[in-house]
Design an enzyme around this catalytic site. Structure first.
Site, PDB file in Angstrom:
ATOM      1  N   LYS A  15       0.832  -1.203   0.000  1.00 30.99           N
ATOM      2  CA  LYS A  15       0.000   0.000   0.000  1.00 30.99           C
ATOM      3  C   LYS A  15       0.869   1.257   0.000  1.00 30.99           C
ATOM      4  O   LYS A  15       0.638   2.201  -0.773  1.00 30.99           O
ATOM      5  CB  LYS A  15      -0.914  -0.027   1.232  1.00 30.99           C
ATOM      6  CG  LYS A  15      -1.934   1.083   1.231  1.00 30.99           C
ATOM      7  CD  LYS A  15      -2.819   1.013   2.460  1.00 30.99           C
ATOM      8  CE  LYS A  15      -3.808  -0.133   2.367  1.00 30.99           C
ATOM      9  NZ  LYS A  15      -4.630  -0.256   3.574  1.00 30.99           N
ATOM     10  N   ARG A  72      -3.503   3.017   8.557  1.00 26.29           N
ATOM     11  CA  ARG A  72      -3.806   1.702   7.967  1.00 26.29           C
ATOM     12  C   ARG A  72      -2.558   0.845   7.890  1.00 26.29           C
ATOM     13  O   ARG A  72      -1.457   1.345   7.719  1.00 26.29           O
ATOM     14  CB  ARG A  72      -4.314   1.864   6.528  1.00 26.29           C
ATOM     15  CG  ARG A  72      -5.609   2.595   6.396  1.00 26.29           C
ATOM     16  CD  ARG A  72      -5.854   2.850   4.903  1.00 26.29           C
ATOM     17  NE  ARG A  72      -6.775   3.942   4.714  1.00 26.29           N
ATOM     18  CZ  ARG A  72      -8.060   3.775   4.410  1.00 26.29           C
ATOM     19  NH1 ARG A  72      -8.560   2.583   4.264  1.00 26.29           N
ATOM     20  NH2 ARG A  72      -8.847   4.816   4.267  1.00 26.29           N
ATOM     21  N   GLY A 111      -8.092  -7.255   4.732  1.00 23.05           N
ATOM     22  CA  GLY A 111      -8.940  -7.182   5.918  1.00 23.05           C
ATOM     23  C   GLY A 111      -8.372  -7.857   7.156  1.00 23.05           C
ATOM     24  O   GLY A 111      -9.035  -7.897   8.186  1.00 23.05           O
ATOM     25  N   MET A 123      -5.705  -7.041   8.968  1.00 26.44           N
ATOM     26  CA  MET A 123      -5.088  -6.201  10.000  1.00 26.44           C
ATOM     27  C   MET A 123      -5.923  -4.945  10.251  1.00 26.44           C
ATOM     28  O   MET A 123      -6.983  -4.779   9.683  1.00 26.44           O
ATOM     29  CB  MET A 123      -3.671  -5.859   9.588  1.00 26.44           C
ATOM     30  CG  MET A 123      -2.752  -7.072   9.661  1.00 26.44           C
ATOM     31  SD  MET A 123      -1.078  -6.680   9.265  1.00 26.44           S
ATOM     32  CE  MET A 123      -1.159  -6.395   7.521  1.00 26.44           C
ATOM     33  N   ARG A 138      -3.589  -1.658  -5.738  1.00 31.43           N
ATOM     34  CA  ARG A 138      -2.699  -2.809  -5.608  1.00 31.43           C
ATOM     35  C   ARG A 138      -3.041  -3.772  -6.737  1.00 31.43           C
ATOM     36  O   ARG A 138      -4.123  -3.667  -7.324  1.00 31.43           O
ATOM     37  CB  ARG A 138      -2.853  -3.492  -4.245  1.00 31.43           C
ATOM     38  CG  ARG A 138      -4.255  -3.984  -3.992  1.00 31.43           C
ATOM     39  CD  ARG A 138      -4.425  -4.489  -2.573  1.00 31.43           C
ATOM     40  NE  ARG A 138      -5.836  -4.720  -2.310  1.00 31.43           N
ATOM     41  CZ  ARG A 138      -6.344  -4.910  -1.106  1.00 31.43           C
ATOM     42  NH1 ARG A 138      -5.570  -4.877  -0.053  1.00 31.43           N
ATOM     43  NH2 ARG A 138      -7.627  -5.132  -0.948  1.00 31.43           N
ATOM     44  N   HIS A 170     -15.138  -9.091   2.368  1.00 30.00           N
ATOM     45  CA  HIS A 170     -14.023  -9.998   2.714  1.00 30.00           C
ATOM     46  C   HIS A 170     -14.244 -11.389   2.146  1.00 30.00           C
ATOM     47  O   HIS A 170     -13.354 -12.008   1.588  1.00 30.00           O
ATOM     48  CB  HIS A 170     -13.903 -10.153   4.241  1.00 30.00           C
ATOM     49  CG  HIS A 170     -13.431  -8.922   4.897  1.00 30.00           C
ATOM     50  ND1 HIS A 170     -14.024  -8.413   6.029  1.00 30.00           N
ATOM     51  CD2 HIS A 170     -12.425  -8.091   4.582  1.00 30.00           C
ATOM     52  CE1 HIS A 170     -13.411  -7.320   6.372  1.00 30.00           C
ATOM     53  NE2 HIS A 170     -12.435  -7.103   5.515  1.00 30.00           N
ATOM     54  N   ARG A 210       0.682 -47.271 -11.596  1.00 28.33           N
ATOM     55  CA  ARG A 210       0.782 -48.128 -10.398  1.00 28.33           C
ATOM     56  C   ARG A 210      -0.064 -49.381 -10.637  1.00 28.33           C
ATOM     57  O   ARG A 210      -1.284 -49.324 -10.576  1.00 28.33           O
ATOM     58  CB  ARG A 210       0.257 -47.380  -9.178  1.00 28.33           C
ATOM     59  CG  ARG A 210       1.131 -46.231  -8.693  1.00 28.33           C
ATOM     60  CD  ARG A 210       0.475 -45.598  -7.472  1.00 28.33           C
ATOM     61  NE  ARG A 210       1.358 -44.706  -6.753  1.00 28.33           N
ATOM     62  CZ  ARG A 210       1.296 -43.380  -6.833  1.00 28.33           C
ATOM     63  NH1 ARG A 210       0.402 -42.808  -7.623  1.00 28.33           N
ATOM     64  NH2 ARG A 210       2.116 -42.635  -6.115  1.00 28.33           N
ATOM     65  N   ARG A 235       5.073 -49.566 -13.431  1.00 29.23           N
ATOM     66  CA  ARG A 235       5.818 -50.012 -12.250  1.00 29.23           C
ATOM     67  C   ARG A 235       5.358 -51.416 -11.859  1.00 29.23           C
ATOM     68  O   ARG A 235       4.150 -51.663 -11.745  1.00 29.23           O
ATOM     69  CB  ARG A 235       5.591 -49.046 -11.096  1.00 29.23           C
ATOM     70  CG  ARG A 235       6.268 -49.530  -9.826  1.00 29.23           C
ATOM     71  CD  ARG A 235       6.122 -48.576  -8.699  1.00 29.23           C
ATOM     72  NE  ARG A 235       4.770 -48.587  -8.164  1.00 29.23           N
ATOM     73  CZ  ARG A 235       4.366 -47.794  -7.176  1.00 29.23           C
ATOM     74  NH1 ARG A 235       5.206 -46.915  -6.669  1.00 29.23           N
ATOM     75  NH2 ARG A 235       3.145 -47.851  -6.720  1.00 29.23           N
ATOM     76  N   GLU A 276      13.852 -44.184  -4.634  1.00 30.72           N
ATOM     77  CA  GLU A 276      13.015 -43.728  -3.531  1.00 30.72           C
ATOM     78  C   GLU A 276      13.570 -44.153  -2.179  1.00 30.72           C
ATOM     79  O   GLU A 276      12.939 -43.981  -1.152  1.00 30.72           O
ATOM     80  CB  GLU A 276      11.568 -44.214  -3.715  1.00 30.72           C
ATOM     81  CG  GLU A 276      11.425 -45.648  -4.124  1.00 30.72           C
ATOM     82  CD  GLU A 276      10.000 -46.048  -4.509  1.00 30.72           C
ATOM     83  OE1 GLU A 276       9.044 -45.334  -4.188  1.00 30.72           O
ATOM     84  OE2 GLU A 276       9.849 -47.115  -5.120  1.00 30.72           O
ATOM     85  N   SER A 292      13.473 -42.825 -11.974  1.00 31.59           N
ATOM     86  CA  SER A 292      12.326 -41.961 -11.678  1.00 31.59           C
ATOM     87  C   SER A 292      12.289 -41.791 -10.171  1.00 31.59           C
ATOM     88  O   SER A 292      12.191 -42.766  -9.423  1.00 31.59           O
ATOM     89  CB  SER A 292      11.031 -42.606 -12.175  1.00 31.59           C
ATOM     90  OG  SER A 292       9.944 -41.799 -11.789  1.00 31.59           O
ATOM     91  N   GLY A 304      10.957 -41.399  -6.776  1.00 30.63           N
ATOM     92  CA  GLY A 304       9.721 -41.587  -6.020  1.00 30.63           C
ATOM     93  C   GLY A 304       9.872 -40.777  -4.745  1.00 30.63           C
ATOM     94  O   GLY A 304      10.279 -41.280  -3.701  1.00 30.63           O
ATOM     95  N   THR A 305       9.554 -39.503  -4.862  1.00 25.93           N
ATOM     96  CA  THR A 305       9.860 -38.604  -3.743  1.00 25.93           C
ATOM     97  C   THR A 305       8.890 -38.759  -2.573  1.00 25.93           C
ATOM     98  O   THR A 305       9.135 -38.198  -1.514  1.00 25.93           O
ATOM     99  CB  THR A 305       9.890 -37.142  -4.235  1.00 25.93           C
ATOM    100  OG1 THR A 305       8.791 -36.961  -5.131  1.00 25.93           O
ATOM    101  CG2 THR A 305      11.189 -36.830  -4.939  1.00 25.93           C
ATOM    102  N   CYS A 349       8.175 -38.938 -10.075  1.00 27.66           N
ATOM    103  CA  CYS A 349       6.771 -39.355 -10.132  1.00 27.66           C
ATOM    104  C   CYS A 349       6.098 -39.302  -8.768  1.00 27.66           C
ATOM    105  O   CYS A 349       4.965 -39.721  -8.607  1.00 27.66           O
ATOM    106  CB  CYS A 349       6.638 -40.736 -10.751  1.00 27.66           C
ATOM    107  SG  CYS A 349       7.447 -42.017  -9.796  1.00 27.66           S
ATOM    108  N   TYR A 359      11.835 -34.976 -17.007  1.00 30.06           N
ATOM    109  CA  TYR A 359      10.382 -34.806 -16.958  1.00 30.06           C
ATOM    110  C   TYR A 359       9.871 -34.836 -15.533  1.00 30.06           C
ATOM    111  O   TYR A 359      10.560 -35.287 -14.615  1.00 30.06           O
ATOM    112  CB  TYR A 359       9.671 -35.897 -17.782  1.00 30.06           C
ATOM    113  CG  TYR A 359       9.781 -37.296 -17.207  1.00 30.06           C
ATOM    114  CD1 TYR A 359       8.888 -37.731 -16.229  1.00 30.06           C
ATOM    115  CD2 TYR A 359      10.775 -38.171 -17.638  1.00 30.06           C
ATOM    116  CE1 TYR A 359       8.994 -39.008 -15.697  1.00 30.06           C
ATOM    117  CE2 TYR A 359      10.874 -39.448 -17.104  1.00 30.06           C
ATOM    118  CZ  TYR A 359       9.991 -39.859 -16.134  1.00 30.06           C
ATOM    119  OH  TYR A 359      10.089 -41.105 -15.592  1.00 30.06           O
TER     120      TYR A 359
HETATM  121  C1  PEP Z   1       6.836 -42.514  -4.441  1.00 26.75           C
HETATM  122  O1  PEP Z   1       7.211 -43.173  -3.495  1.00 26.75           O
HETATM  123  O2  PEP Z   1       7.154 -41.337  -4.608  1.00 26.75           O
HETATM  124  C2  PEP Z   1       5.928 -43.081  -5.445  1.00 26.75           C
HETATM  125  C3  PEP Z   1       5.566 -42.391  -6.503  1.00 26.75           C
HETATM  126  O3  PEP Z   1       5.435 -44.311  -5.190  1.00 26.75           O
HETATM  127  P1  PEP Z   1       4.215 -44.622  -4.215  1.00 26.75           P
HETATM  128  O4  PEP Z   1       3.601 -43.325  -3.877  1.00 26.75           O
HETATM  129  O5  PEP Z   1       3.308 -45.505  -4.969  1.00 26.75           O
HETATM  130  O6  PEP Z   1       4.903 -45.287  -3.073  1.00 26.75           O
HETATM  131 MG    MG Z   2       7.030 -45.339  -3.568  1.00 28.77          MG
END
Ligand code: PEP
Ligand code: MG
Length: 887
Positions: free
Chosen positions: A29, A99, A108, A110, A349, A467, A573, A629, A758, A777, A779-780, A844, A864
């Site tokens: 502001k 203000r 809104g 604060m 704004r 709001h 899967r 997989r 993973e 790949s 597998g986070t 993935c 990817y």
């Molecule tokens: C992972 O572990 O990130 C994954 C994609 O496999 P899942 O979720 O099926 O264990």
């Molecule tokens: Mg997994």
């Protein structure tokens, strides 16, 4: 250049110190008031106290820094000189608004105080100067009320009760009908309320008022609602909000929209924030102050009607719209006031808008030459694209719907849910798995938690800029506001509308696009993805480096993802394919089998199902890679655990229930997520791998015969050592060859064999693992689980506390922990490519659809990302933004 320890920045005719300054220091502001002043717009002069002062205030244990009030007094002196008015004067007093304004807008959340500077004498002075006693006392009563409420924490209801008494005495119902002498009495009554509540007289010294008001604004930075708002925004990916150091305070000369019927006040957007249409979208109230519009107490008129009331002011407002958009090259959200026919800008704004509007505005502004295609791509928040993918009501169902009433179409979309009457109730029922619609007379910032939990919001008063509307739009949540025909009874938890009563058990449907409220559940439908949406996606695709795949395990999901622009499947899967009624029986027979032969017999029955599924998916994804997989979950997940289901299974398989019980308890593991799953299953039961690979290869051969370009990739999960992959790769290769021979197929199939990364050890030894992998790949999901040591399935028990205590900034299962887990990803890529420089690498896990995580994936050189079908457009845009930002 400003002095380093400068605390106060003046804006006005004398000087504009904040021009071209930093938003982090002046707040949004403050910076925009300086900018508007500098481009010649009519802005009442004032000054901004920096966010650094707020930071210092908290660091010093809630104390204003030394010298601040001296700087403030100096700025007040310039203001007095510029306007020819004096603070606290009994002839022509200077009045200011105070203000808040952080670097990221928090609508809104604060505090604001208006008419500051009035005391008993100055009110007389104001009455004289304006020749309007009624106006002066109206301003004074507003100050005492707001000051009591905001600075001293008194309850608004006490003031309301005093007001009701005066109204009764003068036999009027509207605030505006109370005569001057009534307001004079009201000011006395308010001062009594103030004294009773605080034990002190209402402060008569304007500088003291100002000092306490500044502290109150700083204090509101850490009010519960502001903290909740920041937490919810951060959880939605607005991480910038976590880095703020505090709020700035803007002190600005008052102008009045309540000086009579030639005055008014309004708020608006330079384009429609719901649809993006290039049409001024706003509302105004005649003879009112700004807070009356946003608080939703009186229902305002659309700005389109303004020219009937004041043609010149309307014309000027439209000229300002153009000037602002030319200057900021973006849609603006403004507040303005007309004091006796003269227009003043109080704020501008960047306007919040939903994803649909964001896409249209970005495309239109490219057409208008205001921004480039690149800027358009960068401008639309990637996760807001979900709004374009929102369902709407099916026209047939919609036409037949039982419409109860129509409110304002405050935020588009279709919401179907049961009624919830308080924010707490909405949250609790949401947590219990219910879809609820939060119904409130008007929402207040305290309701944010409930608004976030609800599928839709319905209010009975308030305009499209209240709001409720602003917050809902920012979140892409369906909202119908100001549905005045609805009578809400919070006590009995019912609403009455069109002569009918609805309770918390009843379902209603909200159409945020038309504003209609309907009884019962109206069927919804998926959105269309053409026009501006397709145009923006096309631009985005030109700039992104990452390919976008999807996680899908059915032909229908594959098709949907392709329509959204997916360029392949990153994770299919296969376990999901075993759960359908006609398959689970064979899966269970396989699990119960005591020897390899019986296991193979059961697997043989599963094979045709798998082959058919794969064929369908390859067809839907023809020409694109499909990563399949192999079986991942521990086998116990396929067995029933309760006695009655075990009994039923025993009957179906013609075995004794005790046998099932015995097998289920034999498969029991203390830590199944770290147990017999992933590639470990294939080591123990290679025949499962063989059946799956055979099904994949036979499906690919069938496709080849039909000239369908199938591109299967076989992915082995949960590898932690190179030896696991070495052994299983050999088995996969042998099975591919055996299947081709059995099918007498001598064409090329070109099936890649790779692994999921993973397990942290796989990252640490990625150079060894890569020897046997055609691709990685990440597998986070599991990688995050194993790196943090947080169970994916049980994290809900403590994660909210961890986020609340800022132990982790956001849920690491939603947004990749780039500092920790990210190091492992980076290491996995680098080590893997150290032995195979062209190694294909993707992700993935759930993070593949999260914009911040996608930016990280781009940065560490992944090929990817793969995410659920609905997030594919988000990923396309986020990938383009990442590439553009790092270029
Ligand atoms: C992972 O572990 O990130 C994954 C994609 O496999 P899942 O979720 O099926 O264990
Ligand atoms: Mg997994």
């Amino acid at each position: 250049m400003a002095k380093k320890d400068k605390m106060v920045y003046y804006f006005g005719k004398t000087k504009t110190e904040g021009k071209g300054g930093s938003k982090a220091i002046l707040g949004g502001k403050g910076l925009n008031l300086a900018e508007m002043t500098s481009i010649g717009l009519p802005v009442p002069p004032g000054f901004t106290i920096s966010t650094e002062v707020c930071d210092g205030y908290y660091k010093a244990g809630k104390k204003l820094p030394k010298g601040l009030m001296d700087e403030v007094q100096e700025a007040v002196a310039i203001l007095e000189k510029e306007l020819g008015k004096t603070f606290g004067d009994n002839e022509n007093p200077l009045l200011v608004s105070v203000r808040s304004g952080a670097a990221v807008s928090m609508p809104g959340m604060m505090n604001t105080i208006l008419n500051l500077g009035l005391n008993d004498e100055a009110t007389e002075g104001l009455a004289k100067a304006t020749k309007n006693e009624r106006f002066a006392y109206d301003a004074y009563r507003r100050l005492i009320n707001m000051y009591g409420d905001v600075v001293m924490g008194l309850h608004h209801e006490q003031f309301e009760a005093a007001f009701d008494k005066v109204k009764k005495k003068y036999k009027v119902t509207e605030d505006t009908e109370v005569p001057a002498e009534g307001l004079r009495e009201l000011c006395d009554a308010y001062k009594d309320v103030y004294k009773k509540g605080t034990g002190e007289d209402f402060p008569q010294d304007p500088i003291k008022q100002l000092q306490l008001a500044i502290e109150a604004v700083f204090g509101s930075w850490n009010a519960d609602r502001a903290i909740s708002y920041r937490r919810i925004e951060a959880a939605k990916g607005n991480t910038e909000i976590n880095n703020l150091i505090g709020t700035a305070v803007n002190v600005q000369a008052m102008v009045y929209g309540n000086m009579g019927d030639d005055s008014g006040t309004g708020v608006g957007f330079t384009r429609d924030p719901n649809t993006g249409q290039n049409k001024f979208y706003g509302e105004f109230l005649i003879n009112a102050q700004g807070e009356d519009v946003v608080a939703g107490i009186r229902t305002p008129q659309p700005v389109a009607q303004m020219s009937k009331w004041d043609k010149a002011a309307h014309k000027e407002l439209m000229e300002i719209k153009k000037k602002l958009e030319d200057h900021y090259t973006d849609m603006q959200d403004i507040e303005f006031t007309i004091e006796r026919g003269k227009l003043f800008m109080l704020q501008t704004r960047t306007g919040k808008r939903n994803g649909i509007a964001a896409v249209k505005i970005a495309c239109d502004m490219v057409k208008e030459g205001l921004i480039t295609e690149k800027e358009a791509v960068l401008r639309v928040p990637a996760s807001d694209l979900t709004h374009c993918l929102l369902p709407s009501f099916k026209p047939t169902a919609r036409n037949a719907a039982d419409v109860l009433c129509r409110g304002l179409n405050a935020s588009p979309g279709a919401a179907v849910g049961k009624l919830a009457f308080t924010a707490t109730e909405a949250r609790e029922r949401f947590e219990a798995g219910e879809d609820v619609i939060l119904v409130r007379r008007e929402t207040s910032p305290e309701d944010v938690e409930g608004m976030s939990a609800a599928v839709g919001i319905l209010t009975s008063t308030g305009g499209a800029t209240s709001h409720a509307a602003v917050v809902a739009r920012g979140w892409g949540k369906c909202c119908v506001a100001g549905a005045g025909e609805i009578e809400i009874n919070e006590k009995s938890k019912t609403i009455t509308v069109a002569g009918r009563k609805f309770t918390a058990k009843d379902t209603i449907s909200l159409d945020g696009t038309t504003g209609e409220v309907m009884a019962g559940e109206v069927e919804t439908q998926e959105p269309k993805l053409s026009g501006d949406f397709a145009k923006l996606m096309k631009w985005a695709d030109q700039y992104r480096r990452l390919a976008i795949r999807t996680n899908a395990d059915s032909p229908a999901d594959s098709k949907r993802a392709r329509d959204f622009g997916a360029e392949g499947i990153g994770l299919c899967r296969t376990e999901h394919m075993f759960f359908e009624a006609d398959r689970i029986i064979h899966m269970r027979a396989m699990i119960l089998a005591e020897d390899e032969d019986s296991r193979r017999a059961a697997l043989k029955k599963l094979l045709p199902f798998q082959r058919k599924d794969f064929e369908g998916i390859f067809k839907a994804m023809k020409g694109c890679p499909v990563t399949v997989r192999l079986l991942d979950p521990p086998l116990h997940e396929f067995l029933p655990h309760d006695t009655s289901s075990q009994k039923q299974m025993a009957e179906e398989l013609e075995v004794k229930p005790a046998e099932i019980k015995k097998r289920a308890s034999a498969l029991h593991e203390s830590n199944p997520m770290l147990g017999h799953r992933g590639c470990r299953l294939s080591v123990t039961y290679p025949e499962i791998l063989e059946m799956q690979v055979q099904a994949i290869v036979e499906a690919a051969i069938n496709c080849a015969k039909k000239k369908i370009d199938a591109q299967p990739e076989i992915m082995i999960p949960l590898v932690g050592t190179a030896a696991e992959l070495q052994i299983l790769r050999e088995k996969v290769e042998a099975t591919i060859e055996a299947t081709k021979t059995a099918k007498k197929f001598d064409g090329k199939l070109n099936i890649l064999i790779g692994t999921m990364i993973e397990i942290p050890r796989a990252c640490l030894t990625a150079n060894e693992v890569a020897e046997y992998a055609d691709f990685f790949s990440f597998g986070t999901n599991d990688l995050t689980q194993m790196t943090f040591g947080y169970s994916r399935d049980d994290v809900g028990g403590f994660l909210p506390d961890y986020i609340e205590n800022k132990i982790v900034p956001v849920d690491p299962f939603q947004s990749l922990d780039t500092t920790g887990v990210g190091q492992l990803v980076d290491m996995g890529v680098t080590k893997g490519r150290s032995v195979k420089n062209k190694l294909k690498v993707g992700i993935c896990g759930e993070h593949g659809g999260d914009p911040a995580s996608i930016a990280f994936c781009d940065q560490v050189g992944l090929d990817y990302v793969s995410c659920s079908p609905f997030r594919v457009p988000i990923a396309r845009l986020a990938a383009a933004q990442a590439a553009l930002k790092s270029a």
